[in-house]
Design a protein around this motif. Sequence first.
Motif, PDB file in Angstrom:
ATOM      1  N   ILE A 281      51.474  86.520 -34.439  1.00  0.00           N
ATOM      2  CA  ILE A 281      52.546  86.370 -33.512  1.00  0.00           C
ATOM      3  C   ILE A 281      54.043  86.099 -34.286  1.00  0.00           C
ATOM      4  O   ILE A 281      54.528  86.252 -34.422  1.00  0.00           O
ATOM      5  N   ALA A 282      53.557  85.537 -35.125  1.00  0.00           N
ATOM      6  CA  ALA A 282      54.308  84.658 -36.042  1.00  0.00           C
ATOM      7  C   ALA A 282      54.457  85.523 -36.996  1.00  0.00           C
ATOM      8  O   ALA A 282      56.105  85.968 -36.869  1.00  0.00           O
TER       9      ALA A 282
ATOM     10  N   SER B 227      59.472  89.702 -38.365  1.00  0.00           N
ATOM     11  CA  SER B 227      59.689  90.414 -39.136  1.00  0.00           C
ATOM     12  C   SER B 227      60.414  92.045 -37.834  1.00  0.00           C
ATOM     13  O   SER B 227      61.340  92.332 -38.447  1.00  0.00           O
ATOM     14  N   THR B 228      61.003  91.172 -36.544  1.00  0.00           N
ATOM     15  CA  THR B 228      61.605  91.679 -35.428  1.00  0.00           C
ATOM     16  C   THR B 228      62.386  90.966 -35.297  1.00  0.00           C
ATOM     17  O   THR B 228      63.600  91.146 -34.240  1.00  0.00           O
TER      18      THR B 228
END
Length: 95
Positions: free
Chosen positions: A74-75, A80-81
Amino acid sequence: MDKEAIINRIEYLRNCLAWSLQNKQHLTDTQRICLNQERAAWHRVLTDMQLQGKPAKEPSYTIPKHLEHNLLKIALAIDSTKWNREQYELQFKSL
């Protein structure tokens, strides 16, 4: 762990929870409960530090090690987004 590290851990858990809820990926309902339990345990540690003036102790609960792997995924997705929890939370304030 010092106060800043504890606050960073709480924020990390909050970000992972919110991202998982918004994207419906990587965490089950039960796993999200585990994250909330650890967040609450860290909040109790912070409260004890403030009330008793003692150094931080270990929380009464931490998530299992295998769940930490999901948080790393998740991190990476958050980084990245360029996902932003504050924008996600604004959706709920406007309801």
